[in-house]
Design a protein around this motif. Structure first.
Motif, short mmCIF file in Angstrom:
data_model
loop_
_atom_site.label_atom_id
_atom_site.label_comp_id
_atom_site.label_asym_id
_atom_site.label_seq_id
_atom_site.Cartn_x
_atom_site.Cartn_y
_atom_site.Cartn_z
N PRO A 272 -46.48 -48.33 -52.25
CA PRO A 272 -45.91 -48.18 -53.59
C PRO A 272 -46.84 -48.67 -54.70
CG PRO A 272 -44.26 -49.03 -52.10
CD PRO A 272 -45.57 -49.10 -51.37
N VAL B 81 -47.89 -46.20 -57.67
CA VAL B 81 -47.49 -46.52 -59.05
C VAL B 81 -48.72 -46.61 -59.95
CG1 VAL B 81 -46.47 -48.29 -60.52
CG2 VAL B 81 -45.32 -47.63 -58.40
N ARG B 82 -49.78 -47.23 -59.45
CA ARG B 82 -51.00 -47.36 -60.26
C ARG B 82 -51.60 -45.99 -60.60
NH1 ARG B 82 -54.81 -52.49 -59.20
NH2 ARG B 82 -55.68 -51.47 -61.06
N ASP C 12 -49.77 -43.43 -61.18
CA ASP C 12 -48.71 -42.73 -61.93
C ASP C 12 -48.11 -41.57 -61.15
OD1 ASP C 12 -48.93 -44.38 -64.18
OD2 ASP C 12 -50.62 -43.21 -64.94
N SER D 212 -42.43 -43.73 -59.98
CA SER D 212 -41.99 -44.75 -60.94
C SER D 212 -42.07 -46.14 -60.32
CB SER D 212 -40.56 -44.46 -61.38
OG SER D 212 -39.67 -44.66 -60.31
N SER D 213 -42.05 -47.14 -61.19
CA SER D 213 -42.15 -48.53 -60.72
C SER D 213 -40.93 -48.99 -59.93
CB SER D 213 -42.37 -49.46 -61.92
OG SER D 213 -43.57 -49.17 -62.58
N TRP E 101 -45.31 -55.80 -58.49
CA TRP E 101 -45.16 -55.32 -59.87
C TRP E 101 -46.40 -55.65 -60.71
CZ3 TRP E 101 -41.15 -52.61 -62.15
CH2 TRP E 101 -41.22 -52.48 -63.53
N ALA F 273 -49.30 -53.47 -59.61
CA ALA F 273 -49.11 -52.05 -59.96
C ALA F 273 -49.20 -51.81 -61.45
CB ALA F 273 -47.75 -51.57 -59.44
N ASN F 274 -48.97 -52.87 -62.26
CA ASN F 274 -49.01 -52.73 -63.71
C ASN F 274 -49.96 -53.77 -64.30
OD1 ASN F 274 -46.57 -50.75 -64.23
ND2 ASN F 274 -45.85 -52.28 -62.76
#
Length: 233
Positions: A52, A56-57, A59, A62-63, A227, A230-231
């Motif tokens: 995941p 997510v990284r 895109d 979704s997160s 999280w 990933a962000n």
């Protein structure tokens, strides 16, 4: 003189049963399934973390999918504990004990046991109490009873362990030895049985609560870390 059911279960060997029509029973049956499920239980939390984060990284998703990290360790524990749970267990020719499981039929060679443990999980007003049997082939079977007859799985396993030659060193956990009335035998110097891990009674009674307080912070910590990775920024 009348003989009670418990006496027969302890002293009278259960006759080996022929395999029912369409049933194939053989040593090492279920080894591949055990290896696969153990691998899944081991890799599931890692995959739920890495995949995941990467998606997510980029895109691609979704997160929200990162919340899988909250549930993955719990699912992993369930897979490891219940994949080898057996039912309709019977003895067969050659000293084999076979049962159906969620991952297919598993067959244990009672004369070649290497580990005997005990799984105790409080369930509402009772204790789900089962033996965990592993043989030299690497097959694992989790049982609480046999199908039909007066013989019990406890008497069957106890007799098999006492028949092992000196030096066999079958590992028997403290809780399993208590259930099988083998605590004195485990401590004898002949080393037929080897002491396994010890878990206190109070710990067993609170396994679900302890698991919750241990795993929950870990799950949330890993989710937060996923999280952040990933962000970035």
């Amino acid at each position: 003189m009348a003989v009670t059911t418990d006496s027969r279960a302890k002293n009278t060997p259960a006759p080996d049963s022929p395999a029912p029509a369409g049933t194939t029973v053989s040593p090492a049956q279920g080894r591949a399934a055990r290896q696969v499920t153990d691998l899944i239980a081991l890799l599931l939390p890692l995959l739920a973390f890495v995949v995941p984060v990467v998606l997510v990284r980029r895109d691609l998703i979704s997160s929200g999918i990162l919340l899988l990290n909250i549930f993955a360790p719990w699912v992993s524990c369930l897979v490891a504990s219940y994949a080898s749970m057996g039912w309709h267990a019977r003895t067969y020719d050659g000293g084999l004990l076979s049962a159906r499981t969620l991952t297919g039929r598993h067959t244990i060679d009672l004369a070649r046991l290497t580990k005997v443990g005990r799984l105790e999980v409080p369930v509402q007003t009772r204790m789900d109490d089962r033996l965990i049997l592993t043989d030299t082939h690497g097959v694992r079977l989790v049982l609480d009873k046999l199908a039909g007859g007066d013989e019990t799985v406890d008497a069957l396993v106890r007799r098999a362990l006492l028949a092992r030659p000196p030096g066999a060193e079958v590992i028997v956990s403290d809780r399993a030895a208590e259930r099988l009335d083998l605590r004195k035998e485990v401590t004898r110097p002949r080393r037929r049985l080897k002491p396994g891990r010890k878990i206190r009674e109070g710990v067993i009674d609170n396994v679900p609560l302890l698991a919750f307080f241990v795993l929950t912070p870990v799950c949330f910590g890993v989710t937060v870390l996923a999280w952040l990775l990933a962000n970035p920024g």
